[in-house]
Design a protein around this motif. Structure first.
Motif, PDB file in Angstrom:
ATOM      1  N   UNK A  60       0.945  -1.007  -0.209  1.00  0.00           N
ATOM      2  CA  UNK A  60       0.100   0.310  -0.121  1.00  0.00           C
ATOM      3  C   UNK A  60       0.790   1.085   0.061  1.00  0.00           C
ATOM      4  N   UNK A  61       0.544   2.201  -0.044  1.00  0.00           N
ATOM      5  CA  UNK A  61       0.986   3.722  -0.742  1.00  0.00           C
ATOM      6  C   UNK A  61       1.874   4.561  -1.800  1.00  0.00           C
ATOM      7  N   UNK A  62       2.650   5.090  -1.107  1.00  0.00           N
ATOM      8  CA  UNK A  62       3.578   5.575  -1.722  1.00  0.00           C
ATOM      9  C   UNK A  62       5.319   5.839  -1.202  1.00  0.00           C
ATOM     10  N   UNK A  63       6.365   6.370  -2.061  1.00  0.00           N
ATOM     11  CA  UNK A  63       7.373   6.464  -1.329  1.00  0.00           C
ATOM     12  C   UNK A  63       7.723   7.718  -2.258  1.00  0.00           C
ATOM     13  N   UNK A  64       8.024   8.931  -0.991  1.00  0.00           N
ATOM     14  CA  UNK A  64       9.221   9.470  -1.583  1.00  0.00           C
ATOM     15  C   UNK A  64      10.396   9.202  -2.606  1.00  0.00           C
TER      16      UNK A  64
END
Ligand code: SAH
Length: 240
Positions: A60-64
């Motif tokens: 899940x989600x996003x990574x910088x």
């Protein structure tokens, strides 16, 4: 030169926030410290100004993105401490805060989403810092916690109140409890010793309460600091 803080964030509008009020705010307005806010998005290189991408390996989600983070960091790096807010960091302590407040300032990287591409920690001398064992939605509040703790220690910001050796954590102990008027409230009175005027007795009582409360609430502090730093203040002997 006064303490200089630079914050790298995707939400620059959150600042100065609470750092602009009360003592920290007054010191900021008077030039006792400075706060420079940079938008990480300004360092995105593509036409969509993207700062994040999906996690390698799925999930899940996003990574910088590390390339964007590096560009942002490199634009401000000048020898000050480089800190990255992350629950994977070492928990912030008063000792580290004191060290930081005595230095030139700090550059603080705030995460969002799932956090940072780990390679940024390998490629830049970033100190991972946590503000506690819980998960925030972004590093901004953590950066504010860190800066508030530093700024109150700067010369002239709080006067004597922040330099107290007896404040919580300074001796590896919690501070003793405080009381003020009225003397009697809802049937409860202020401990008699505090009205005795006997300063040695008061100091001994306070030290004893600091020890008792720390043992009860924060046994980890006692463990970490050992017994050495917990000698009672000079002149303090307990007389029960
Ligand atoms: N997936 C991460 C949490 C991301 S939370 C994990 O489980 O470790 C999003 C951002 O909030 C983080 O990148 C960090 O900058 C900030 N953050 C969350 N909790 C924090 C904490 N306890 N201390 C410092 N920063 C925190």
């Amino acid at each position: 030169m006064p303490f200089r803080a630079t914050v790298l964030t995707l939400y620059p509008d959150m600042f100065p926030g609470p750092l602009g009020t009360s003592l920290a705010g007054r010191a900021l307005a008077e030039g006792g410290w400075s706060l420079d806010i940079r938008n990480i998005r300004d360092f995105a290189a593509d036409k969509h100004r993207s700062v994040d991408d999906t996690p390698a390996g799925g999930g899940a989600g996003m990574v910088l993105r590390c390339d964007v983070l590096a560009a942002a960091l490199d634009s401000v790096a000048d020898g000050r401490s480089l800190l990255a807010m992350t629950p994977r960091g070492a928990p912030l302590t008063q000792a580290r805060v004191r060290e930081m407040a005595a230095g030139e300032g700090a550059i603080i990287l705030c995460g969002r989403f799932e956090g940072f591409d780990e390679r940024i920690f390998e490629a830049r001398p970033l100190e991972p810092v946590s503000v506690g064992d819980y998960v925030l939605s972004g590093g901004e509040l953590g950066a504010m916690v860190l800066l508030d703790a530093c700024v109150r220690l700067l010369p002239g910001v709080m006067g004597a109140a922040s330099s107290g050796e007896e404040e919580s954590f300074e001796q590896g102990l919690l501070e003793y409890p405080h009381y003020t008027r009225p003397f009697e409230w809802e049937g409860r009175t202020i401990p008699e010793v505090l009205r005795s005027g006997d300063h040695a007795k008061i100091a001994a009582w306070r030290h004893e309460r600091a020890l008792d409360d720390t043992r009860l609430r924060r046994p980890d502090l006692i463990e970490r600091h050992g017994g050495a730093s917990q000698a009672p203040p000079s002149g303090a002997r307990r007389e029960d």
